[in-house]
Design a protein around this motif. Structure first.
Motif, PDB file in Angstrom:
ATOM      1  N   SER A  13      37.409  25.136  43.098  1.00  0.00           N
ATOM      2  CA  SER A  13      38.080  24.578  44.131  1.00  0.00           C
ATOM      3  C   SER A  13      37.693  24.615  45.476  1.00  0.00           C
ATOM      4  O   SER A  13      36.896  25.722  45.784  1.00  0.00           O
ATOM      5  CB  SER A  13      39.607  24.647  43.931  1.00  0.00           C
ATOM      6  OG  SER A  13      39.841  25.873  44.701  1.00  0.00           O
TER       7      SER A  13
ATOM      8  N   THR B  55      41.934  36.890  38.515  1.00  0.00           N
ATOM      9  CA  THR B  55      42.746  37.243  39.596  1.00  0.00           C
ATOM     10  C   THR B  55      43.866  38.089  39.121  1.00  0.00           C
ATOM     11  O   THR B  55      44.489  38.335  40.243  1.00  0.00           O
ATOM     12  CB  THR B  55      42.825  36.272  40.715  1.00  0.00           C
ATOM     13  OG1 THR B  55      42.881  35.060  39.797  1.00  0.00           O
ATOM     14  CG2 THR B  55      41.515  35.773  41.328  1.00  0.00           C
TER      15      THR B  55
ATOM     16  N   ASP C 298      36.088  28.364  33.916  1.00  0.00           N
ATOM     17  CA  ASP C 298      36.717  28.423  35.156  1.00  0.00           C
ATOM     18  C   ASP C 298      36.287  29.636  36.032  1.00  0.00           C
ATOM     19  O   ASP C 298      36.515  30.690  35.980  1.00  0.00           O
ATOM     20  CB  ASP C 298      38.235  28.872  34.604  1.00  0.00           C
ATOM     21  CG  ASP C 298      39.353  29.287  35.778  1.00  0.00           C
ATOM     22  OD1 ASP C 298      38.751  29.291  36.992  1.00  0.00           O
ATOM     23  OD2 ASP C 298      40.555  28.886  35.492  1.00  0.00           O
TER      24      ASP C 298
ATOM     25  N   ASN D  24      39.424  25.735  48.226  1.00  0.00           N
ATOM     26  CA  ASN D  24      40.050  26.795  48.893  1.00  0.00           C
ATOM     27  C   ASN D  24      39.870  28.318  48.572  1.00  0.00           C
ATOM     28  O   ASN D  24      40.729  29.024  49.216  1.00  0.00           O
ATOM     29  CB  ASN D  24      41.605  26.453  49.007  1.00  0.00           C
ATOM     30  CG  ASN D  24      41.953  26.422  47.496  1.00  0.00           C
ATOM     31  OD1 ASN D  24      41.709  25.290  46.649  1.00  0.00           O
ATOM     32  ND2 ASN D  24      42.973  27.312  47.215  1.00  0.00           N
ATOM     33  N   LYS D  25      38.992  28.654  47.637  1.00  0.00           N
ATOM     34  CA  LYS D  25      38.837  30.088  47.470  1.00  0.00           C
ATOM     35  C   LYS D  25      37.619  30.590  48.277  1.00  0.00           C
ATOM     36  O   LYS D  25      37.396  30.657  49.385  1.00  0.00           O
ATOM     37  CB  LYS D  25      38.614  30.286  45.969  1.00  0.00           C
ATOM     38  CG  LYS D  25      40.327  29.944  45.524  1.00  0.00           C
ATOM     39  CD  LYS D  25      40.747  30.981  44.523  1.00  0.00           C
ATOM     40  CE  LYS D  25      42.233  30.614  44.149  1.00  0.00           C
ATOM     41  NZ  LYS D  25      42.704  31.292  42.689  1.00  0.00           N
TER      42      LYS D  25
ATOM     43  N   MET E  69      37.038  29.333  39.439  1.00  0.00           N
ATOM     44  CA  MET E  69      37.771  29.115  40.467  1.00  0.00           C
ATOM     45  C   MET E  69      37.893  30.133  41.623  1.00  0.00           C
ATOM     46  O   MET E  69      37.641  30.068  42.888  1.00  0.00           O
ATOM     47  CB  MET E  69      39.479  29.055  40.230  1.00  0.00           C
ATOM     48  CG  MET E  69      40.072  28.037  39.397  1.00  0.00           C
ATOM     49  SD  MET E  69      39.714  26.355  40.355  1.00  0.00           S
ATOM     50  CE  MET E  69      41.247  26.489  41.414  1.00  0.00           C
ATOM     51  N   SER E  70      37.690  31.415  41.165  1.00  0.00           N
ATOM     52  CA  SER E  70      37.670  32.388  42.113  1.00  0.00           C
ATOM     53  C   SER E  70      36.396  33.165  42.287  1.00  0.00           C
ATOM     54  O   SER E  70      36.396  34.463  42.544  1.00  0.00           O
ATOM     55  CB  SER E  70      38.706  33.475  42.066  1.00  0.00           C
ATOM     56  OG  SER E  70      39.082  33.653  40.756  1.00  0.00           O
TER      57      SER E  70
ATOM     58  N   ILE F  35      37.789  32.209  31.822  1.00  0.00           N
ATOM     59  CA  ILE F  35      37.737  32.563  33.056  1.00  0.00           C
ATOM     60  C   ILE F  35      36.668  33.581  33.510  1.00  0.00           C
ATOM     61  O   ILE F  35      36.569  34.428  32.888  1.00  0.00           O
ATOM     62  CB  ILE F  35      39.168  33.438  33.301  1.00  0.00           C
ATOM     63  CG1 ILE F  35      40.519  32.575  32.546  1.00  0.00           C
ATOM     64  CG2 ILE F  35      39.552  33.146  34.818  1.00  0.00           C
ATOM     65  CD1 ILE F  35      40.720  31.251  32.958  1.00  0.00           C
TER      66      ILE F  35
ATOM     67  N   TYR G 286      36.296  34.815  36.789  1.00  0.00           N
ATOM     68  CA  TYR G 286      36.876  36.283  37.700  1.00  0.00           C
ATOM     69  C   TYR G 286      38.443  36.168  37.577  1.00  0.00           C
ATOM     70  O   TYR G 286      39.191  35.024  37.689  1.00  0.00           O
ATOM     71  CB  TYR G 286      36.391  36.042  39.115  1.00  0.00           C
ATOM     72  CG  TYR G 286      36.798  37.157  39.973  1.00  0.00           C
ATOM     73  CD1 TYR G 286      36.105  38.540  39.511  1.00  0.00           C
ATOM     74  CD2 TYR G 286      38.070  37.349  40.483  1.00  0.00           C
ATOM     75  CE1 TYR G 286      36.568  39.481  40.149  1.00  0.00           C
ATOM     76  CE2 TYR G 286      38.272  38.608  41.089  1.00  0.00           C
ATOM     77  CZ  TYR G 286      37.582  39.517  41.127  1.00  0.00           C
ATOM     78  OH  TYR G 286      37.899  40.825  41.623  1.00  0.00           O
TER      79      TYR G 286
HETATM   80  C1  LIG Z   1      43.197  30.360  41.909  1.00  0.00           C
HETATM   81  C2  LIG Z   1      43.032  30.197  40.619  1.00  0.00           C
HETATM   82  C3  LIG Z   1      43.617  29.361  39.760  1.00  0.00           C
HETATM   83  C4  LIG Z   1      44.327  28.262  40.366  1.00  0.00           C
HETATM   84  O1  LIG Z   1      43.836  27.630  41.625  1.00  0.00           O
HETATM   85  P1  LIG Z   1      44.820  26.700  42.161  1.00  0.00           P
HETATM   86  O2  LIG Z   1      44.130  26.314  43.520  1.00  0.00           O
HETATM   87  O3  LIG Z   1      46.072  27.272  42.739  1.00  0.00           O
HETATM   88  O4  LIG Z   1      45.066  25.340  41.654  1.00  0.00           O
HETATM   89  C5  LIG Z   1      43.062  29.167  38.511  1.00  0.00           C
HETATM   90  N1  LIG Z   1      42.135  30.152  37.940  1.00  0.00           N
HETATM   91  C6  LIG Z   1      41.794  31.054  38.717  1.00  0.00           C
HETATM   92  C7  LIG Z   1      40.848  32.268  37.728  1.00  0.00           C
HETATM   93  C8  LIG Z   1      42.376  31.414  39.934  1.00  0.00           C
HETATM   94  O5  LIG Z   1      41.630  32.404  40.599  1.00  0.00           O
END
Ligand SMILES: *Cc1c(COP(=O)(O)O)cnc(C)c1O
Length: 274
Positions: A96, A48, A73, A98-99, A75-76, A44, A46
């Motif tokens: 994704s 969260t 990952d 939406n972040k 994601m954020s 991962i 960042y």
């Molecule tokens: C937000 C987040 C997720 C999950 O994202 P979703 O949009 O809820 O599926 C996974 N990993 C990290 C590090 C995140 O910040």
């Protein structure tokens, strides 16, 4: 990540660390050195739960050194923190809509080395979430989805990307988030709050604060008072410390942080020893 691997019956070795600590590189290297069955590393970027920005470059270097396939990952982090995917030799980067890219929720995406992706063909574990199949279909049909696509999210994403460009790109967004985080942190300290001390690993997107120890303090009451004033904070998720979190992400700026700090000040109903 570990849970996903378990459900899909993928062999794994968890290298776990205290939730407020960054991964120990020597410990990771030790595992890589002694276990030749390991093929992939998942990390991962960042975190969260805490706000820790993991030392991605160091972990990428270990993946390079031991020739492991690297899954990040992001994601954020992607879109809000610069990541040199090519130089870091990342095989798969997951994020994704939406972040940090500030689109609406609806889909995730993977930036992958095509040469690696092609090798996945025989290892599929899911029909609808098969990344290779989806890539192939996108290629063969010039942008088609195998199942109903999230059209509205993709449209919004297109707009979000334009807005990222107008803002000046990822570097500029990183600066905006970082400046907001600094402002928030200093303002909260001035109001008597204590941040969770993550030292140099504190990232710009989420900041964890310790819940005040005063017996009159009550998180739900604090949360609701702020919500009435149009400010939403997050409960904490740590197991050992009693905390709450505040994000500095999305279409907000310094003025919003000033507004939040003002509303937090107005909402203090406990004795904060100032
Ligand atoms: C937000 C987040 C997720 C999950 O994202 P979703 O949009 O809820 O599926 C996974 N990993 C990290 C590090 C995140 O910040």
């Amino acid at each position: 990540m570990s849970q996903i691997a378990s459900i899909l019956k993928i062999q794994k070795t968890d290298i776990s660390f205290e939730e407020t600590e960054v991964p120990n590189l020597d410990q990771i290297e030790n595992v890589l050195k002694n276990d030749n069955d390991i093929t992939h590393i998942g990390v991962i970027h960042y975190e969260t739960t805490t706000g820790i920005l993991n030392p991605l470059e160091d972990i990428c270097n270990l993946a390079k050194k031991y020739k492991k396939i690297l899954i990040v990952d992001a994601m954020s982090s992607f879109g809000g923190i610069p990541i040199d995917i090519k130089n870091l030799n990342i095989d798969y980067l997951i994020s994704s809509s939406n972040k940090n890219l500030e689109g609406v929720p609806g889909f995730s995406f993977v930036i992958a080395k095509i040469s690696e992706l092609k090798k996945c063909k025989e290892y599929r574990k899911s029909l609808s979430l098969d990344l290779f199949d989806q890539w192939k279909y996108l290629e063969d049909t010039k942008g088609g989805f195998r199942f109903t696509s999230p059209v509205h999210s993709i449209k919004a994403f297109n707009q979000a990307l334009k807005e990222l460009e107008i803002e000046g790109g990822v570097e500029k967004r990183f600066k905006r988030y970082s400046n907001m985080q600094t402002k928030l942190l200093n303002g909260m300290i001035n109001l008597g709050f204590k941040p969770l001390d993550l030292k140099i690993y504190q990232g710009p997107i989420i900041t964890t604060f310790l819940n005040p120890k005063d017996s009159n303090y009550d998180f739900d009451k604090f949360y609701n008072l702020l919500k009435e004033k149009k400010c939403v904070i997050y409960p904490g998720k740590l197991t050992k410390e009693n905390t709450f979190r505040i994000g500095t992400i999305g279409k907000i700026n310094d003025k919003d942080i000033e507004y939040l700090l003002e509303k937090i000040k107005e909402s203090i109903f406990w004795n904060n020893n100032l």
